[in-house]
Design a protein around this motif. Structure first.
Motif, PDB file in Angstrom:
ATOM      1  N   ARG A  44     -14.214   0.525   0.713  1.00 26.98           N
ATOM      2  CA  ARG A  44     -13.802   0.038  -0.622  1.00 26.98           C
ATOM      3  C   ARG A  44     -14.926  -0.783  -1.264  1.00 26.98           C
ATOM      4  O   ARG A  44     -15.310  -0.542  -2.401  1.00 26.98           O
ATOM      5  CB  ARG A  44     -12.544  -0.830  -0.453  1.00 26.98           C
ATOM      6  CG  ARG A  44     -12.065  -1.510  -1.726  1.00 26.98           C
ATOM      7  CD  ARG A  44     -11.162  -2.685  -1.391  1.00 26.98           C
ATOM      8  NE  ARG A  44     -11.900  -3.783  -0.766  1.00 26.98           N
ATOM      9  CZ  ARG A  44     -11.491  -4.495   0.275  1.00 26.98           C
ATOM     10  NH1 ARG A  44     -10.327  -4.249   0.855  1.00 26.98           N
ATOM     11  NH2 ARG A  44     -12.237  -5.473   0.765  1.00 26.98           N
ATOM     12  N   ARG A 129      -2.139   2.236   6.615  1.00 30.54           N
ATOM     13  CA  ARG A 129      -2.910   1.161   5.969  1.00 30.54           C
ATOM     14  C   ARG A 129      -2.221   0.651   4.700  1.00 30.54           C
ATOM     15  O   ARG A 129      -1.293   1.265   4.206  1.00 30.54           O
ATOM     16  CB  ARG A 129      -4.333   1.633   5.691  1.00 30.54           C
ATOM     17  CG  ARG A 129      -5.070   1.736   6.995  1.00 30.54           C
ATOM     18  CD  ARG A 129      -6.463   2.201   6.900  1.00 30.54           C
ATOM     19  NE  ARG A 129      -6.981   2.273   8.261  1.00 30.54           N
ATOM     20  CZ  ARG A 129      -7.691   1.319   8.853  1.00 30.54           C
ATOM     21  NH1 ARG A 129      -8.025   0.237   8.204  1.00 30.54           N
ATOM     22  NH2 ARG A 129      -8.103   1.465  10.094  1.00 30.54           N
ATOM     23  N   ASP A 130      -2.712  -0.507   4.232  1.00 32.13           N
ATOM     24  CA  ASP A 130      -1.943  -1.190   3.168  1.00 32.13           C
ATOM     25  C   ASP A 130      -2.051  -0.578   1.788  1.00 32.13           C
ATOM     26  O   ASP A 130      -1.042  -0.384   1.102  1.00 32.13           O
ATOM     27  CB  ASP A 130      -2.268  -2.695   3.146  1.00 32.13           C
ATOM     28  CG  ASP A 130      -3.750  -3.019   3.046  1.00 32.13           C
ATOM     29  OD1 ASP A 130      -4.570  -2.078   2.981  1.00 32.13           O
ATOM     30  OD2 ASP A 130      -4.085  -4.220   3.022  1.00 32.13           O
ATOM     31  N   ASN A 134      -7.848   0.867   0.372  1.00 28.01           N
ATOM     32  CA  ASN A 134      -8.250   0.404   1.710  1.00 28.01           C
ATOM     33  C   ASN A 134      -8.067   1.493   2.757  1.00 28.01           C
ATOM     34  O   ASN A 134      -8.170   1.223   3.944  1.00 28.01           O
ATOM     35  CB  ASN A 134      -7.408  -0.800   2.131  1.00 28.01           C
ATOM     36  CG  ASN A 134      -7.786  -2.051   1.372  1.00 28.01           C
ATOM     37  OD1 ASN A 134      -8.824  -2.086   0.737  1.00 28.01           O
ATOM     38  ND2 ASN A 134      -6.931  -3.054   1.430  1.00 28.01           N
ATOM     39  N   ASP A 176       4.499  -4.598   7.361  1.00 26.55           N
ATOM     40  CA  ASP A 176       3.767  -5.857   7.460  1.00 26.55           C
ATOM     41  C   ASP A 176       3.865  -6.616   6.132  1.00 26.55           C
ATOM     42  O   ASP A 176       3.120  -6.349   5.197  1.00 26.55           O
ATOM     43  CB  ASP A 176       2.295  -5.573   7.796  1.00 26.55           C
ATOM     44  CG  ASP A 176       1.476  -6.851   7.847  1.00 26.55           C
ATOM     45  OD1 ASP A 176       2.054  -7.939   7.658  1.00 26.55           O
ATOM     46  OD2 ASP A 176       0.255  -6.756   8.075  1.00 26.55           O
ATOM     47  N   ARG A 179       1.213  -7.998   3.629  1.00 25.52           N
ATOM     48  CA  ARG A 179       0.591  -7.122   2.635  1.00 25.52           C
ATOM     49  C   ARG A 179       1.072  -7.433   1.218  1.00 25.52           C
ATOM     50  O   ARG A 179       0.393  -7.103   0.246  1.00 25.52           O
ATOM     51  CB  ARG A 179       0.914  -5.670   2.969  1.00 25.52           C
ATOM     52  CG  ARG A 179       0.219  -5.212   4.233  1.00 25.52           C
ATOM     53  CD  ARG A 179       0.709  -3.870   4.663  1.00 25.52           C
ATOM     54  NE  ARG A 179      -0.128  -3.325   5.721  1.00 25.52           N
ATOM     55  CZ  ARG A 179       0.174  -2.259   6.413  1.00 25.52           C
ATOM     56  NH1 ARG A 179       1.313  -1.617   6.181  1.00 25.52           N
ATOM     57  NH2 ARG A 179      -0.645  -1.820   7.342  1.00 25.52           N
ATOM     58  N   ARG A 185      -3.472 -10.755  -3.832  1.00 23.24           N
ATOM     59  CA  ARG A 185      -4.833 -11.242  -3.606  1.00 23.24           C
ATOM     60  C   ARG A 185      -5.889 -10.225  -4.060  1.00 23.24           C
ATOM     61  O   ARG A 185      -6.826 -10.559  -4.784  1.00 23.24           O
ATOM     62  CB  ARG A 185      -5.012 -11.580  -2.128  1.00 23.24           C
ATOM     63  CG  ARG A 185      -6.322 -12.230  -1.808  1.00 23.24           C
ATOM     64  CD  ARG A 185      -7.305 -11.284  -1.198  1.00 23.24           C
ATOM     65  NE  ARG A 185      -6.994 -10.985   0.188  1.00 23.24           N
ATOM     66  CZ  ARG A 185      -7.830 -10.347   0.998  1.00 23.24           C
ATOM     67  NH1 ARG A 185      -9.006  -9.951   0.564  1.00 23.24           N
ATOM     68  NH2 ARG A 185      -7.468 -10.092   2.231  1.00 23.24           N
TER      69      ARG A 185
HETATM   70  N1  CTP Z   1      -5.102  -3.645   6.824  1.00 22.72           N
HETATM   71  C1  CTP Z   1      -3.791  -3.274   6.585  1.00 22.72           C
HETATM   72  N2  CTP Z   1      -2.800  -4.211   6.545  1.00 22.72           N
HETATM   73  C2  CTP Z   1      -3.092  -5.521   6.746  1.00 22.72           C
HETATM   74  C3  CTP Z   1      -4.406  -5.932   7.000  1.00 22.72           C
HETATM   75  C4  CTP Z   1      -5.400  -4.955   7.025  1.00 22.72           C
HETATM   76  O1  CTP Z   1      -3.530  -2.103   6.402  1.00 22.72           O
HETATM   77  N3  CTP Z   1      -2.120  -6.432   6.713  1.00 22.72           N
HETATM   78  C5  CTP Z   1      -6.149  -2.619   6.900  1.00 22.72           C
HETATM   79  C6  CTP Z   1      -6.745  -2.224   5.553  1.00 22.72           C
HETATM   80  O2  CTP Z   1      -7.103  -0.860   5.638  1.00 22.72           O
HETATM   81  C7  CTP Z   1      -7.975  -3.104   5.469  1.00 22.72           C
HETATM   82  C8  CTP Z   1      -8.447  -3.121   6.915  1.00 22.72           C
HETATM   83  O3  CTP Z   1      -7.245  -3.091   7.675  1.00 22.72           O
HETATM   84  O4  CTP Z   1      -8.945  -2.563   4.605  1.00 22.72           O
HETATM   85  C9  CTP Z   1      -9.278  -4.323   7.265  1.00 22.72           C
HETATM   86  O5  CTP Z   1      -8.536  -5.491   7.069  1.00 22.72           O
HETATM   87  P1  CTP Z   1      -9.150  -6.889   6.646  1.00 22.72           P
HETATM   88  O6  CTP Z   1     -10.452  -7.065   7.315  1.00 22.72           O
HETATM   89  O7  CTP Z   1      -8.084  -7.914   6.814  1.00 22.72           O
HETATM   90  O8  CTP Z   1      -9.300  -6.762   5.086  1.00 22.72           O
HETATM   91  P2  CTP Z   1     -10.367  -6.094   4.176  1.00 22.72           P
HETATM   92  O9  CTP Z   1      -9.711  -4.957   3.465  1.00 22.72           O
HETATM   93  O10 CTP Z   1     -11.611  -5.784   4.924  1.00 22.72           O
HETATM   94  O11 CTP Z   1     -10.618  -7.192   3.073  1.00 22.72           O
HETATM   95  P3  CTP Z   1     -11.120  -8.705   3.266  1.00 22.72           P
HETATM   96  O12 CTP Z   1     -12.300  -8.673   4.147  1.00 22.72           O
HETATM   97  O13 CTP Z   1     -11.411  -9.118   1.869  1.00 22.72           O
HETATM   98  O14 CTP Z   1      -9.956  -9.459   3.837  1.00 22.72           O
END
Ligand code: CTP
Length: 484
Positions: A44, A129-130, A134, A176, A179, A185
Motif C-alpha cells: 500500500r 485482511r482488513d 491492505n 477483529d 479494525r 485511522r
Molecule cells: N492487518 C489486518 N488486521 C489488523 C491488523 C493488520 O488485516 N487488525 C493486516 C493488514 O493487511 C495490514 C498488515 O496486516 O496491512 C500489517 O499490519 P500493521 O503492520 O499493523 O499495519 P500496516 O498496514 O502495515 O500499517 P501501519 O504500519 O501504519 O500500522
C-alpha cells in the motif's frame, strides 16, 4: 489473474523493490521451491509513495523456514526471532523489520480476538485482511517478480481514495474489532473516505470496541491525533458512535446552550479546530493531547451568571481531569501526563500578559511556572485562537508575538526559566530546628515570590535574610551552633 500496474505505478513500486532484501528473498524462495510475496501495508505504502519500515512477507509454506534461510543468505547473518505459536519469524535488515508468515486461513470466535489458524492459499490470506488497500500482494519469485495480486480492487480504491473491507464488513470487523478503529485511522492518515457500506458497519458494530484492549485503542487514537488533519478522525469517531465508548469526556464538550438569548460556543468543535491549528506547528503527540484537553474542564464548570456564560477555573478542573482520562485510556502515567496537565492548567496565563503595561514580575512568574514548556504553552495559546474573523485572528497573533518577545527579553535578563529558588525546605528545617509542617511551604513561597516580584535581589544572602524575617513572623527563631 494477477493484475498489471500502469507504467507510472510500476516505476514507483520498482523503486521500492530495489531494496536488496527482495532479491535475497526472491532467490531464497526459489531455491526452497516456495512462493513468496510482499504483502499488506508495505505494498500500500509503496504505491502511495510513503515510506514504511515494516515489510511483511507471506509464504505458501513455512514462514519460519524461509526466514532462517534468508538470514543465512545475508552477509551479516542477522538473528531470526521465531514466534513458534504464531508460525511467524522476523529479522532486521538495515533499518527494516521483516516479518515472515505462512499464508493462512483464519477465523475468530465471536468473543475473543484469538484466531483459529490453518494453512491457506494466498487468496485465503488476502481474504482475512482488513482493507482492500491492505490486501495487495507482489510476487517475489523470479518468474513473476513484481506482479501484483489485487483480488479486491485495492489499487482502484487507492485511486478513488476509499477505505473498504475485502469481505462483508460485518465479518471483517467481527473477526477483529480493532479494525474499526483502524478504518478511521487510515481514513484520517491518508485522507481517504470510508465506503458507505463499511461505515454503516462501523456504526452497527460499535459496541464490539468494548472487547478491544484500551492500549490498542489508544495506539490507533494516537495515530489519528498525529495525522495531518486530526479533526477528520474525531468527526468520524463521533459519527460512528465511537466517542461515547472510547472518549466520553470529549463528547461531553459538544453542544450549545442558550439562556436569555446568550449562547456559548460549542467546545467540541472549538477543540477540534484548536487541534487542527496546532497540527502543522508540532509533531509532539503530547502537545497535541494538550490541545485536545485544554477545555475539558468546561462542562464541569459551566455557569450562567449575570446574563453571561462562565467557565470559571476550568483550567484547574481540566488539569485535574487529565490523570483520570490518561488512566482510563491507558495512556502513560508519567512525565508525559504531567506535561499535558501543566499545559492545560496554564493555558489561560499568556492571555493575561497581553496588556501593554504587563509587569516584568508577571512575565517572570509565567517563565518560572511554565519553565521548559513556555514555548509549547505559547504554541497552544496561538492555536486556541479560533475566531472566524481574520482581523481578530491577526490582532491576537500579533499580541502573542509581543508576549513571546517580552518573555524572551525577561528570560535573557533574569534567567528564571529553570531557576531553583535558593531557599529549600531542608534549609528552613535545619535553620530553625523545626519539624516538617505547612509553615515551611509558607516561608519558601514568600521568599520565591519576593524574588520573582523583584522585591528582593536574586541572591542567596538576600533570600536568607528574608527567610529569617518571614520565619520570625511565624514565631520561629534561628538556632545557634549548639543547636539551641
Ligand atoms: N492487518 C489486518 N488486521 C489488523 C491488523 C493488520 O488485516 N487488525 C493486516 C493488514 O493487511 C495490514 C498488515 O496486516 O496491512 C500489517 O499490519 P500493521 O503492520 O499493523 O499495519 P500496516 O498496514 O502495515 O500499517 P501501519 O504500519 O501504519 O500500522
Amino acid at each position: 489473474m494477477p493484475l498489471k500496474f500502469d507504467t507510472k505505478r510500476k516505476n514507483k513500486v520498482n523503486e521500492y523493490l530495489k531494496n536488496p532484501i527482495f532479491k535475497i528473498i526472491s532467490e531464497t524462495a526459489d531455491s526452497l521451491g516456495v512462493k513468496a510475496f510482499v504483502i499488506g501495508g508495505f505494498v500500500r505504502d509503496c504505491i502511495l509513495n510513503r515510506s514504511d519500515k515494516d515489510i511483511d512477507i507471506v509464504v505458501l509454506g513455512s514462514g519460519i523456514d524461509l526466514a532462517k534461510a534468508v538470514a543465512k543468505n545475508i552477509k551479516n547473518k542477522p538473528q531470526v526471532t521465531v514466534f513458534k505459536r504464531f508460525g511467524t519469524a522476523s529479522l532486521k535488515f538495515r533499518d527494516a523489520d521483516i516479518e515472515f508468515v505462512g499464508a493462512r486461513k483464519e477465523s475468530y470466535s465471536p468473543d475473543s480476538r484469538k484466531p483459529i489458524v490453518e494453512n491457506g492459499t494466498l487468496e485465503d490470506d488476502q481474504n482475512r485482511r482488513d482493507f482492500t488497500i491492505n490486501a495487495m500482494a507482489i510476487s517475489l519469485n523470479k518468474e513473476t517478480y513484481g506482479q501484483l495480486t489485487d483480488p479486491f480492487g485495492g489499487l482502484k480504491d487507492i485511486e478513488n481514495k476509499l477505505i473498504r473491507t475485502p469481505l462483508d464488513p460485518d465479518i471483517t470487523f467481527s473477526d477483529d474489532p480493532l479494525r474499526m478503529m483502524r478504518a478511521v485511522r487510515f481514513s484520517t492518515q491518508l485522507g481517504f473516505e470510508i465506503a458507505n457500506e463499511t461505515f454503516d458497519s462501523l456504526k452497527k458494530n460499535k459496541d464490539r470496541l468494548k472487547i478491544v484492549s484500551k492500549e490498542r485503542i489508544a495506539d490507533e487514537l494516537n495515530k489519528i491525533i498525529l495525522s495531518p488533519v486530526p479533526s477528520m478522525g474525531f468527526l468520524l469517531l463521533d459519527k460512528a458512535g465511537f466517542l461515547e465508548i472510547i472518549f466520553p469526556e470529549l463528547l461531553n464538550l459538544k453542544g450549545v446552550e442558550e439562556l436569555a438569548g446568550q449562547f456559548h460556543k460549542d467546545n467540541f468543535y472549538h477543540t477540534l479546530k484548536v487541534l487542527d491549528n496546532i497540527a502543522p506547528k508540532t509533531d509532539n503527540l503530547w502537545l497535541r493531547w494538550a490541545a485536545i484537553l485544554h477545555d475539558i474542564g468546561k462542562p464541569a464548570t459551566k455557569k450562567f451568571i449575570d446574563g453571561i456564560w462562565t467557565f470559571h477555573a476550568h483550567e484547574f478542573v481540566g488539569s485535574k481531569m487529565v490523570t483520570q482520562i490518561f488512566r482510563n485510556m491507558k495512556l502513560p502515567m508519567n512525565e508525559k501526563m504531567k506535561y499535558v496537565e501543566k499545559l492545560v492548567r496554564l493555558h489561560l496565563r499568556p492571555i493575561a500578559l497581553v496588556s501593554e503595561e504587563v509587569s516584568d514580575s508577571a512575565l517572570r512568574r509565567l517563565l518560572f511556572d511554565a519553565g521548559d514548556e513556555t514555548e509549547d504553552l505559547m504554541t497552544l495559546c496561538e492555536a486556541d485562537i479560533t475566531s472566524k474573523n481574520e482581523e481578530k485572528v491577526k490582532r491576537f497573533l500579533e499580541n502573542f508575538r509581543i508576549v513571546r518577545q517580552k518573555l524572551k527579553e525577561v528570560e535573557e535578563k533574569d534567567k528564571v526559566r529553570n531557576w531553583q529558588p535558593p531557599i529549600t525546605g531542608d534549609l528552613i528545617i535545619s535553620t530553625f530546628n523545626m519539624n516538617p509542617n505547612k509553615d515551611i511551604g509558607i516561608i519558601k513561597d514568600a521568599v520565591k515570590d519576593a524574588i520573582l516580584d523583584g522585591i528582593i535581589e536574586n541572591t542567596y544572602q538576600a533570600a536568607f535574610e528574608l527567610m529569617l524575617r518571614e520565619a520570625e513572623k511565624l514565631g520561629y527563631k534561628q538556632i545557634d551552633k549548639n543547636g539551641k
